[in-house]
Design an enzyme around this catalytic site. Structure first.
Site, PDB file in Angstrom:
ATOM      1  N   GLU A   1      10.242  44.168   7.068  1.00 15.21           N
ATOM      2  CA  GLU A   1      11.308  43.632   6.228  1.00 15.21           C
ATOM      3  C   GLU A   1      10.781  42.216   5.870  1.00 15.21           C
ATOM      4  OE1 GLU A   1      16.054  44.117   7.076  1.00 15.21           O
ATOM      5  OE2 GLU A   1      14.952  42.952   8.724  1.00 15.21           O
TER       6      GLU A   1
ATOM      7  N   ASP B   1      20.686  54.535  12.712  1.00 11.97           N
ATOM      8  CA  ASP B   1      20.970  55.405  13.459  1.00 11.97           C
ATOM      9  C   ASP B   1      22.612  55.364  14.004  1.00 11.97           C
ATOM     10  OD1 ASP B   1      19.551  52.882  15.145  1.00 11.97           O
ATOM     11  OD2 ASP B   1      21.467  53.737  16.166  1.00 11.97           O
TER      12      ASP B   1
END
Ligand code: ADE
Length: 253
Positions: free
Chosen positions: A13, A217
């Site tokens: 990122e 997740d």
């Protein structure tokens, strides 16, 4: 000009952010590389948060003390806890709680001693701006990710959520543990490992803060599956696009 701080939880990122900041200068403090530069006409300092509450709190304190940032935005991934918070969705925090803070019976569970509260609210205006940017990006998610990636992960329409994010020094990777979190903190939408600590530091300094997390997740027994691939193929492009949309709309002051 106001200085914007961007804390990324993940190397990929941060690399995506730095690709937008040509000519950035590296300043190393306490073993951390802070990248000082410009993005879309804004003065920006970007840094890797590091993992866990203490490391992130140190990084945030340096952002505020050494680099004088006027607003701080945290981007990263999180495990989905709330019903309907699915992999590929984005959560913008309205408030953050340390789910592993427990000084009971001296103080109520989750309350941070001497602050008189458990929830650290994010800045309303900043959160609204980031939520709008996230919403726009998700409406065209396939364009930001590329058609192959989109097809491979086989999602429906990703959703943007706003609400409570909880943080603690554990990667939550069993259904038993995520169920316990849901019972202890029924409003929690997502779980991660840094945000509430950074929110507390920003509260101490009176600096506006918000956090944007892509759900990687469901914080259950499958939580580790494809984690690294998800970060490079989905979370990093999302973060870059959300921040770019936000900065493009934000007036320079
Ligand atoms: N970050 C991403 N997924 C997470 C999880 N399941 N627990 C804690 N932090 C996370």
């Amino acid at each position: 000009m106001a200085v914007i701080g961007i804390m990324s939880a993940l190397h990929e990122e941060l690399a995506a952010v730095l690709a937008e900041m040509p000519g950035e200068q590296r300043v190393t403090v306490a073993g951390r590389d802070f990248w000082v530069g410009q993005w879309q006409g804004h003065a920006v300092v970007a840094v890797l948060s590091r993992i866990g509450k203490v490391a992130a709190a140190t990084t945030a304190t340096l952002m505020l003390e050494r680099f004088g940032v006027d607003a701080l935005v945290f981007t990263g991934v999180a495990g989905g806890l709330g019903p309907g918070v699915r992999v590929g969705d984005v959560v913008v925090a309205s408030g953050l709680v340390q789910h592993d803070m427990d000084a009971s019976p001296l103080f109520p569970r989750h309350e941070v001693p001497l602050y008189g509260r458990a929830i650290f609210e994010t800045d309303a205006a900043l959160s609204t701006q980031l939520a709008e940017a996230a919403h726009e990006v998700l409406q065209e998610a396939d364009r930001h990710l590329g058609p192959d990636t989109w097809a491979r992960w086989a999602w429906g329409s990703p959703q943007m959520h706003r609400g409570l994010i909880v943080s603690g020094d554990r990667f939550v990777s069993t259904a038993t543990e995520s169920q316990a979190l849901r019972e202890a903190l029924p409003d929690a939408l997502a779980v991660e490992m840094e945000g509430a600590a950074v929110a507390q530091v920003c509260c101490d300094y009176g600096v506006p803060f918000t956090a944007v997390r892509t759900i990687s997740d469901r914080a259950d027994d499958a939580a580790h599956t494809d984690f690294n691939r998800f970060i490079s193929e989905v979370a990093s492009p999302y973060s870059r696009a959300i921040l770019a949309h936000w900065l493009a709309k934000r007036l320079t002051a």
